[in-house]
Structures are given as C-alpha cells and as structure tokens.
Scaffold this motif. Structure first.
Motif, mmCIF file in Angstrom:
data_model
loop_
_atom_site.group_PDB
_atom_site.id
_atom_site.type_symbol
_atom_site.label_atom_id
_atom_site.label_comp_id
_atom_site.label_asym_id
_atom_site.label_seq_id
_atom_site.Cartn_x
_atom_site.Cartn_y
_atom_site.Cartn_z
ATOM 1 N N LEU A 94 0.825 -1.209 0.000
ATOM 2 C CA LEU A 94 0.000 0.000 0.000
ATOM 3 C C LEU A 94 0.860 1.261 0.000
ATOM 4 N N ILE A 95 1.975 1.218 0.731
ATOM 5 C CA ILE A 95 2.898 2.363 0.732
ATOM 6 C C ILE A 95 3.492 2.563 -0.657
ATOM 7 N N SER B 120 0.932 4.083 -2.997
ATOM 8 C CA SER B 120 0.745 5.529 -2.810
ATOM 9 C C SER B 120 1.899 6.289 -3.460
ATOM 10 N N ARG B 121 3.111 5.762 -3.373
ATOM 11 C CA ARG B 121 4.264 6.403 -4.014
ATOM 12 C C ARG B 121 4.116 6.387 -5.534
ATOM 13 N N LEU C 116 1.335 6.261 -7.321
ATOM 14 C CA LEU C 116 0.310 7.216 -7.734
ATOM 15 C C LEU C 116 0.832 8.643 -7.648
ATOM 16 N N ARG C 117 1.536 8.937 -6.567
ATOM 17 C CA ARG C 117 2.050 10.287 -6.384
ATOM 18 C C ARG C 117 3.089 10.639 -7.448
ATOM 19 N N CYS D 289 0.379 12.218 -9.790
ATOM 20 C CA CYS D 289 0.290 13.482 -9.050
ATOM 21 C C CYS D 289 1.704 13.985 -8.768
ATOM 22 N N ARG E 143 2.695 16.576 -6.188
ATOM 23 C CA ARG E 143 2.620 16.259 -4.767
ATOM 24 C C ARG E 143 3.804 15.423 -4.297
ATOM 25 N N GLU F 99 11.189 6.338 -7.289
ATOM 26 C CA GLU F 99 9.780 6.728 -7.317
ATOM 27 C C GLU F 99 9.437 7.382 -8.646
#
Length: 248
Positions: free
Chosen positions: A220-221, A224-225, A227-228, A232, A235, A248
């Motif tokens: 999950l971490i 999120s990386r 997606l960011r 995004c 962000r 990343e």
C-alpha cells in the motif's frame, strides 16, 4: 500433501541462488544506456534491475502456468501443491537470497532497506513450502505479483535511463496501474482474507498471516508512491533521497 523432490531443499536453494549470480554476471555484459554509463551507482542499479526483470518474467508466467495446471491451488492454499509449484517457490527464494547478498555486498543496504525487509519476509514465508511442504499454493499465488513487477521494473529502468518522457513510459504507466490492481492488490487481498481464519491461533498459518499483513502494508505504501510519482507529480516530495534504490 508434500511433493517428493529428489534434491535436498538446501541444495535447490543454493543452486537457484548461484544461477541468479551467474545471470547477473552475464547480464552485466550487455551495453549500458548512455545516462547510466559512467555512474557506478546507476550501473549497479541497472544490472540489479535487469536480474529483477528476468526473475519477474520467468516467475510471473511460471506462477500463472502452475495455477493453470493445478487449479485447486486457487481454493486450497494450504495443502494443494505440485512439483512445478514447489520448484517455482525455490526458484524465487533463490532470487531473494541472491538479491539480498547483492544489495549488502554492493553497500546499498541503507538505501535499499525496504527491499531487504521485503526479501527477509518472503524468504521466511517461502520456507514453509520449501522445508515443510505446506502452503506451496500460497507461495505460488503470492508470485502473481511478479506479473505486475514486469511493468513496474520497466518503469524503473526507463526512469533510471532518463526516458520517462517517452511515449512508451506514458503508455506503460497506465498498464502498470492496471497490472498493480490485477496481480498485486487483488491476490494479496484474496490471500489476506484466506489467512485471517488463523487470526488468534498460534499456528504456522498465523505466522504467515503476520508476514502477509506486513507485506500488505508495504504494498500500500508503494502504491501511494506510485500514484504520487506518476499521476500526481506535483505532490511528490522534492527532497526525497536520489540514491534510494526504489526509484519513485
């Protein structure tokens, strides 16, 4: 039921580990991208990713083949097994041992500590199938993630070689997202729901559940990386460690 294997498990692990070491030496002879050439850290990272990419292709497709040949693995995670599935688990355990040694020997342990934690968890989990013959099917199903890793590793290699602005990178980031859902998040959710039956019981299944929950958190971490970074970017943290192994 444990599958009879004519070769001792420890010898199988040694053989697969040495196979990946030999693969690293062979892949290290391939030409390097211009942006990687001349930088020792990038060169090591590129070679490391080449081995990871090879492992993902072989083990990801192998895992799908195992389930196609033995479909009961989808429902009988604890006792369903096959010789092919057992060898696959040994093959991947050998890769994780090799990669751990490669990271430590290359003095990248601090930058790659997340990978070392992941590899340690995977090796402990796979040991159940390798040395006790149980949860081989569970090990095979966790390796569905390697199908997703094919596209994730391509993404990392394109970023490492400074090709993140090319069309293929933009196409791959959407394919990577779909594969992340299908072959990483979905199998993990299925296995977590299966192992939750061992909650509150001090058994081998409970031990594997604790490992699985830690891996779930890491996934999950990472998600999120991802997606960011890809969807995004405004962000994304501007001060992240450039030497970090997980690009990343």
């Amino acid at each position: 039921m444990p599958v009879p294997v004519p070769v001792p498990p420890a010898l199988l692990l040694l053989g697969t580990t040495l196979t990946f070491r030999a693969g690293l030496l062979l892949l290290g002879r391939l030409p390097l991208p211009v942006h990687v050439r001349g930088d020792p850290l990038r060169t090591w990272r590129w070679h490391n990713l080449l081995v990871s990419f090879t492992h993902s292709i072989v083990s990801g497709l192998w895992a799908l083949l195992c389930v196609w040949q033995t479909p009961e693995m989808l429902v009988d995670v604890e006792t369903a097994s096959s010789l092919s599935g057992y060898l696959l688990v040994c093959f991947s355990a050998g890769y994780f041992i090799h990669d751990t040694v490669d990271i430590v020997a290359s003095k990248q342990a601090q930058a790659s500590w997340e990978y070392l934690v992941h590899h340690a968890l995977a090796i402990f989990a796979f040991a159940s199938g390798i040395f006790q013959g149980s949860f081989v099917a569970g090990g095979v199903l966790t390796l569905f993630v390697e199908v997703s890793n094919i596209f994730l590793t391509m993404r990392m290699m394109m970023k490492l070689s400074n090709n993140q602005d090319c069309l293929f990178y933009r196409i791959n980031k959407y394919i990577n997202l779909v594969m992340y859902f299908l072959f990483r998040l979905a199998p993990q959710a299925y296995l977590t729901s299966f192992f939750l039956q061992y909650l509150g019981r001090w058994t081998q299944g409970a031990f594997l559940l604790s490992i699985l929950l830690l891996v779930d958190l890491m996934i999950l971490i990472y998600f999120s990386r991802l997606l960011r970074s890809d969807f995004c970017p405004e962000r994304a943290s501007p001060g992240h460690n450039k030497d970090k192994f997980l690009t990343e």
